[in-house]
Structure formats: structure tokens, C-alpha cells
Enzyme design. Structure first.
Site, short mmCIF file in Angstrom:
data_model
loop_
_atom_site.label_atom_id
_atom_site.label_comp_id
_atom_site.label_asym_id
_atom_site.label_seq_id
_atom_site.Cartn_x
_atom_site.Cartn_y
_atom_site.Cartn_z
N HIS A 34 0.87 -0.99 0.01
CA HIS A 34 0.07 0.07 -0.07
C HIS A 34 0.78 1.36 -0.12
O HIS A 34 1.93 1.23 0.47
CB HIS A 34 -0.97 0.22 1.26
CG HIS A 34 -0.28 -0.05 2.47
ND1 HIS A 34 0.05 -1.39 3.07
CD2 HIS A 34 0.25 0.82 3.43
CE1 HIS A 34 0.68 -1.08 4.25
NE2 HIS A 34 0.69 0.17 4.46
N HIS B 273 0.91 5.42 1.06
CA HIS B 273 0.09 6.26 1.86
C HIS B 273 -0.03 7.54 1.06
O HIS B 273 0.93 7.66 0.52
CB HIS B 273 0.50 6.56 3.16
CG HIS B 273 0.72 5.60 4.00
ND1 HIS B 273 -0.01 5.33 5.29
CD2 HIS B 273 1.45 4.54 4.11
CE1 HIS B 273 0.04 4.32 5.99
NE2 HIS B 273 1.11 3.68 5.44
P1 5GP Z 1 1.78 0.83 7.17
O1 5GP Z 1 1.32 -0.83 7.19
O2 5GP Z 1 2.38 1.28 6.24
O3 5GP Z 1 2.62 1.13 8.53
O4 5GP Z 1 0.40 1.41 7.93
C1 5GP Z 1 -0.79 0.60 7.83
C2 5GP Z 1 -1.98 1.81 7.90
O5 5GP Z 1 -3.33 1.07 7.78
C3 5GP Z 1 -1.97 2.75 9.01
O6 5GP Z 1 -1.72 3.97 8.66
C4 5GP Z 1 -3.28 2.21 9.78
O7 5GP Z 1 -3.79 3.59 10.30
C5 5GP Z 1 -4.10 1.60 8.60
N1 5GP Z 1 -5.04 0.89 8.88
C6 5GP Z 1 -4.78 -0.15 9.82
N2 5GP Z 1 -5.85 -1.08 10.12
C7 5GP Z 1 -6.83 -0.39 9.14
C8 5GP Z 1 -8.30 -0.72 8.84
O8 5GP Z 1 -8.97 -1.66 9.53
N3 5GP Z 1 -8.84 0.21 7.74
C9 5GP Z 1 -8.13 1.05 7.50
N4 5GP Z 1 -9.07 1.80 6.53
N5 5GP Z 1 -7.03 1.33 7.82
C10 5GP Z 1 -6.33 0.75 8.55
#
Ligand code: 5GP
Length: 139
Positions: free
Chosen positions: A103, A105
Site C-alpha cells: 500500500h 499512503h
Molecule cells: P503501514 O503498514 O504502512 O505502517 O500502515 C498501515 C496503515 O493502515 C496505517 O496507517 C493504519 O492506520 C491503517 N489501518 C490499519 N488498520 C486499518 C483498517 O482496518 N482500516 C483502514 N482503513 N486502515 C487501517
């Protein structure tokens, strides 16, 4: 590197097994609001096909997800009249990744305004309002 886990949160979002606030979708990619927004309008762009991150993604997966990331970056700048946009992407736990489905951001940015600390749940009504603004700027 660990194998792709088909039960990660974003895979469940893709299958519609858990809710999300979707702002854009095409055959290959999905964009939806982050539930812990570090800036107003913080969203995530994912490929619909499985890969953990940049390290196992195919060139085709990267191409489609980057194309949608650019589309959404432009859309949030327009929607929020932002001064800029930050695009972030993390790989493996040591690289800051928490959800193991590739993903990007997309974070609208404003002069002099820092990102909020990570891990703070957002206001769902406000997130929904921001999603509507983004969808309108894509229309
Ligand atoms: P990363 O893996 O890049 O550190 O971030 C994962 C992102 O997913 C975080 O910004 C977090 O807030 C978001 N996130 C985690 N769980 C969920 C979810 O259930 N739904 C959504 N829409 N975002 C999520």
C-alpha cells in the site's frame, strides 16, 4: 521474507469482509481512507492482487498502483486545496510496515502543519466527509 497472508486486513477489505470508506476503484486497484489519519484526507492505495510490499511486487502491480497513487495525489490536492502531498510506503516490520499487503499512503500537506502522531483513531464522520470531498474532486 514471509509468504503473503490472505487474511491480512487489506485483503479482508478487498473481499468486503470488513468495512472501509472507499474513494476510488478500478479493475486493478482500490483507494480507501486510513482509519488513523495522520493528516486530513489520508488515504491508502492498494493493488487488488496479492503482494506483501515493494520487495515481492511485480512491475505490473507497481505500475497500476503508482498510476492510481498519482491520480489520488492530484485529487487530494484539488479536494483540500493542499500546498503539497506526501506519499509514503513501508516494507516489512523493520521498515515500518504494519499491514502486509502492498500500500501507498497519500497525505495532503499544508505549509507549517506537521503530520499527526501515528496510531490515533480518526473521527468516522469527519473521515466520511473527507472521502466525499475526494470523490467529488475525482468526478
Ligand atoms: P503501514 O503498514 O504502512 O505502517 O500502515 C498501515 C496503515 O493502515 C496505517 O496507517 C493504519 O492506520 C491503517 N489501518 C490499519 N488498520 C486499518 C483498517 O482496518 N482500516 C483502514 N482503513 N486502515 C487501517
Amino acid at each position: 521474507m514471509a509468504a503473503y497472508d490472505p487474511d491480512n486486513i487489506f485483503a479482508k477489505i478487498l473481499r468486503g469482509e470488513i468495512p472501509s470508506t472507499r474513494v476510488y476503484e478500478d479493475d486493478d486497484t482500490l483507494a480507501f481512507m486510513d482509519i488513523m489519519p495522520r493528516s486530513d484526507g489520508h488515504l491508502l492505495v492498494i493493488p487488488k492482487t496479492p503482494c506483501r510490499n515493494l520487495l515481492d511486487a511485480t512491475p505490473e502491480q507497481l505500475a497500476v498502483v503508482m498510476s492510481t497513487t498519482q491520480k489520488l495525489a492530484k485529487a487530494v490536492v484539488k479536494a483540500f486545496n493542499a500546498d503539497g502531498v506526501t506519499v509514503q510506503q513501508f516494507n516489512e516490520a523493520a521498515g515500518g510496515q504494519e499491514v502486509f499487503h502492498l500500500h501507498f499512503h497519500v497525505l495532503p500537506r499544508f505549509e507549517g502543519v506537521s503530520l499527526r502522531a501515528p496510531g490515533q483513531m480518526g473521527d468516522f464522520d469527519l473521515i466520511a466527509q473527507h472521502a466525499e470531498k475526494i470523490k467529488a474532486s475525482l468526478a
